[in-house]
Design a protein around this motif. Structure first.
Motif, PDB file in Angstrom:
ATOM      1  N   GLU A  22       6.896   8.965   6.744  1.00  0.00           N
ATOM      2  CA  GLU A  22       7.246   7.701   6.084  1.00  0.00           C
ATOM      3  C   GLU A  22       7.220   7.859   4.568  1.00  0.00           C
ATOM      4  N   ALA A  23       6.190   8.540   4.058  1.00  0.00           N
ATOM      5  CA  ALA A  23       6.087   8.728   2.612  1.00  0.00           C
ATOM      6  C   ALA A  23       7.271   9.538   2.085  1.00  0.00           C
ATOM      7  N   ASN A  24       7.616  10.627   2.770  1.00  0.00           N
ATOM      8  CA  ASN A  24       8.758  11.432   2.325  1.00  0.00           C
ATOM      9  C   ASN A  24      10.050  10.629   2.385  1.00  0.00           C
ATOM     10  N   SER A  25      10.192   9.801   3.404  1.00  0.00           N
ATOM     11  CA  SER A  25      11.377   8.958   3.516  1.00  0.00           C
ATOM     12  C   SER A  25      11.443   7.964   2.347  1.00  0.00           C
ATOM     13  N   ASN A  26      10.308   7.338   2.046  1.00  0.00           N
ATOM     14  CA  ASN A  26      10.261   6.369   0.947  1.00  0.00           C
ATOM     15  C   ASN A  26      10.473   7.035  -0.411  1.00  0.00           C
ATOM     16  N   LEU A 103       8.285   7.522 -13.149  1.00  0.00           N
ATOM     17  CA  LEU A 103       8.488   7.738 -11.714  1.00  0.00           C
ATOM     18  C   LEU A 103       7.186   7.559 -10.940  1.00  0.00           C
ATOM     19  N   HIS A 104       6.069   7.978 -11.543  1.00  0.00           N
ATOM     20  CA  HIS A 104       4.772   7.792 -10.893  1.00  0.00           C
ATOM     21  C   HIS A 104       4.497   6.322 -10.613  1.00  0.00           C
ATOM     22  N   SER A 105       4.797   5.460 -11.574  1.00  0.00           N
ATOM     23  CA  SER A 105       4.510   4.036 -11.365  1.00  0.00           C
ATOM     24  C   SER A 105       5.361   3.458 -10.233  1.00  0.00           C
ATOM     25  N   ILE A 106       6.588   3.925 -10.096  1.00  0.00           N
ATOM     26  CA  ILE A 106       7.451   3.474  -8.999  1.00  0.00           C
ATOM     27  C   ILE A 106       6.961   4.059  -7.673  1.00  0.00           C
ATOM     28  N   SER A 107       6.680   5.339  -7.661  1.00  0.00           N
ATOM     29  CA  SER A 107       6.267   6.002  -6.417  1.00  0.00           C
ATOM     30  C   SER A 107       4.907   5.495  -5.947  1.00  0.00           C
ATOM     31  N   HIS A 108       4.048   5.116  -6.883  1.00  0.00           N
ATOM     32  CA  HIS A 108       2.733   4.585  -6.508  1.00  0.00           C
ATOM     33  C   HIS A 108       2.894   3.350  -5.615  1.00  0.00           C
ATOM     34  N   GLN A 109       3.823   2.483  -5.971  1.00  0.00           N
ATOM     35  CA  GLN A 109       4.042   1.282  -5.158  1.00  0.00           C
ATOM     36  C   GLN A 109       4.555   1.647  -3.779  1.00  0.00           C
ATOM     37  N   LYS A 110       5.369   2.672  -3.677  1.00  0.00           N
ATOM     38  CA  LYS A 110       5.865   3.111  -2.370  1.00  0.00           C
ATOM     39  C   LYS A 110       4.723   3.642  -1.503  1.00  0.00           C
ATOM     40  N   ASP A 113       2.810   0.661  -0.283  1.00  0.00           N
ATOM     41  CA  ASP A 113       3.569   0.037   0.809  1.00  0.00           C
ATOM     42  C   ASP A 113       3.378   0.801   2.118  1.00  0.00           C
ATOM     43  N   SER A 114       3.403   2.133   2.053  1.00  0.00           N
ATOM     44  CA  SER A 114       3.207   2.949   3.254  1.00  0.00           C
ATOM     45  C   SER A 114       1.829   2.732   3.846  1.00  0.00           C
ATOM     46  N   GLU A 115       0.807   2.674   2.988  1.00  0.00           N
ATOM     47  CA  GLU A 115      -0.548   2.467   3.477  1.00  0.00           C
ATOM     48  C   GLU A 115      -0.718   1.068   4.069  1.00  0.00           C
ATOM     49  N   GLU A 116      -0.061   0.096   3.466  1.00  0.00           N
ATOM     50  CA  GLU A 116      -0.114  -1.261   4.027  1.00  0.00           C
ATOM     51  C   GLU A 116       0.530  -1.295   5.409  1.00  0.00           C
ATOM     52  N   HIS A 117       1.632  -0.581   5.564  1.00  0.00           N
ATOM     53  CA  HIS A 117       2.290  -0.506   6.863  1.00  0.00           C
ATOM     54  C   HIS A 117       1.380   0.173   7.881  1.00  0.00           C
ATOM     55  N   LEU A 118       0.749   1.271   7.463  1.00  0.00           N
ATOM     56  CA  LEU A 118      -0.141   2.032   8.329  1.00  0.00           C
ATOM     57  C   LEU A 118      -1.281   1.165   8.877  1.00  0.00           C
ATOM     58  N   THR A 119      -1.789   0.268   8.053  1.00  0.00           N
ATOM     59  CA  THR A 119      -2.946  -0.547   8.449  1.00  0.00           C
ATOM     60  C   THR A 119      -2.574  -1.997   8.758  1.00  0.00           C
ATOM     61  N   SER A 120      -1.312  -2.256   8.991  1.00  0.00           N
ATOM     62  CA  SER A 120      -0.840  -3.630   9.159  1.00  0.00           C
ATOM     63  C   SER A 120      -1.421  -4.358  10.371  1.00  0.00           C
ATOM     64  N   LEU A 121      -1.884  -3.625  11.365  1.00  0.00           N
ATOM     65  CA  LEU A 121      -2.446  -4.276  12.550  1.00  0.00           C
ATOM     66  C   LEU A 121      -3.957  -4.494  12.441  1.00  0.00           C
ATOM     67  N   LEU A 122      -4.543  -4.131  11.305  1.00  0.00           N
ATOM     68  CA  LEU A 122      -5.982  -4.253  11.110  1.00  0.00           C
ATOM     69  C   LEU A 122      -6.329  -5.468  10.250  1.00  0.00           C
ATOM     70  N   THR A 123      -7.497  -6.038  10.518  1.00  0.00           N
ATOM     71  CA  THR A 123      -8.013  -7.096   9.651  1.00  0.00           C
ATOM     72  C   THR A 123      -8.560  -6.447   8.379  1.00  0.00           C
ATOM     73  N   GLU A 124      -8.884  -7.247   7.378  1.00  0.00           N
ATOM     74  CA  GLU A 124      -9.451  -6.698   6.140  1.00  0.00           C
ATOM     75  C   GLU A 124     -10.779  -5.998   6.422  1.00  0.00           C
ATOM     76  N   ASP A 125     -11.610  -6.570   7.289  1.00  0.00           N
ATOM     77  CA  ASP A 125     -12.881  -5.930   7.644  1.00  0.00           C
ATOM     78  C   ASP A 125     -12.651  -4.603   8.362  1.00  0.00           C
ATOM     79  N   GLU A 126     -11.672  -4.567   9.258  1.00  0.00           N
ATOM     80  CA  GLU A 126     -11.358  -3.326   9.970  1.00  0.00           C
ATOM     81  C   GLU A 126     -10.835  -2.258   9.010  1.00  0.00           C
ATOM     82  N   LYS A 127     -10.027  -2.671   8.028  1.00  0.00           N
ATOM     83  CA  LYS A 127      -9.522  -1.720   7.029  1.00  0.00           C
ATOM     84  C   LYS A 127     -10.681  -1.094   6.263  1.00  0.00           C
ATOM     85  N   GLN A 128     -11.653  -1.918   5.858  1.00  0.00           N
ATOM     86  CA  GLN A 128     -12.792  -1.396   5.112  1.00  0.00           C
ATOM     87  C   GLN A 128     -13.632  -0.467   5.985  1.00  0.00           C
ATOM     88  N   THR A 129     -13.835  -0.848   7.244  1.00  0.00           N
ATOM     89  CA  THR A 129     -14.600  -0.013   8.172  1.00  0.00           C
ATOM     90  C   THR A 129     -13.893   1.321   8.386  1.00  0.00           C
TER      91      THR A 129
END
Length: 142
Positions: A22-26, A103-110, A113-129
């Motif tokens: 996903e990261a390489n695609s983004n 480019l770093h500032s643009i890629s950082h947001q990507k 976004d990838s990490e948010e997608h990766l953890t999208s099924l988790l609650t905030e507490d689950e993400k921290q755990t």
């Protein structure tokens, strides 16, 4: 999945593969790979946006030739510049350019976004755990 087909390593590997894909695609739209982006991140957080080639090798955990090739490709793209240390000409330095910082500032947001997608099924507490557990696992293997 009724019965687990493997243990932790199997899941870590599959998650790593999916995240890298996903990261390489983004990052493809920015003409960057995940490893090139990682170099930009390291340089963006370094003092004066500069690290020695040796320091990059250590942070990547890779051979000098591998990191030198990565730096060479980034230099051809105008994202970094390689120079000699003024106090020791034997030491090669790598510095982020203005275009690399942009480019770093643009890629950082990507990456975010990838990490948010990766953890999208988790609650905030689950993400921290999860993050706390991953840090512990990393400490055990490093």
């Amino acid at each position: 999945m009724d019965k687990p087909i493997a243990g932790y390593g199997w899941f870590f590997k599959r998650i790593d593969n999916a995240l890298e894909k996903e990261a390489n695609s983004n990052l493809q739209a920015l003409n960057l790979t995940m490893q090139q982006n990682r170099a930009l991140i390291l340089l963006a957080h370094a003092e004066a946006f500069t690290l020695s080639l040796k320091s990059l090798e250590e942070r990547f955990g890779a051979a000098q030739s591998t990191v030198a090739g990565l730096v060479s490709r980034l230099e051809k793209k105008g994202l970094v510049e390689a120079l000699s240390d003024p106090s020791d000409k034997r030491v090669k330095l790598v510095r982020l350019t203005a275009e690399g910082a942009r480019l770093h500032s643009i890629s950082h947001q990507k990456v975010v976004d990838s990490e948010e997608h990766l953890t999208s099924l988790l609650t905030e507490d689950e993400k921290q755990t999860l993050l706390d557990c991953l840090k512990k696992v990393y400490e055990a293997v490093k």
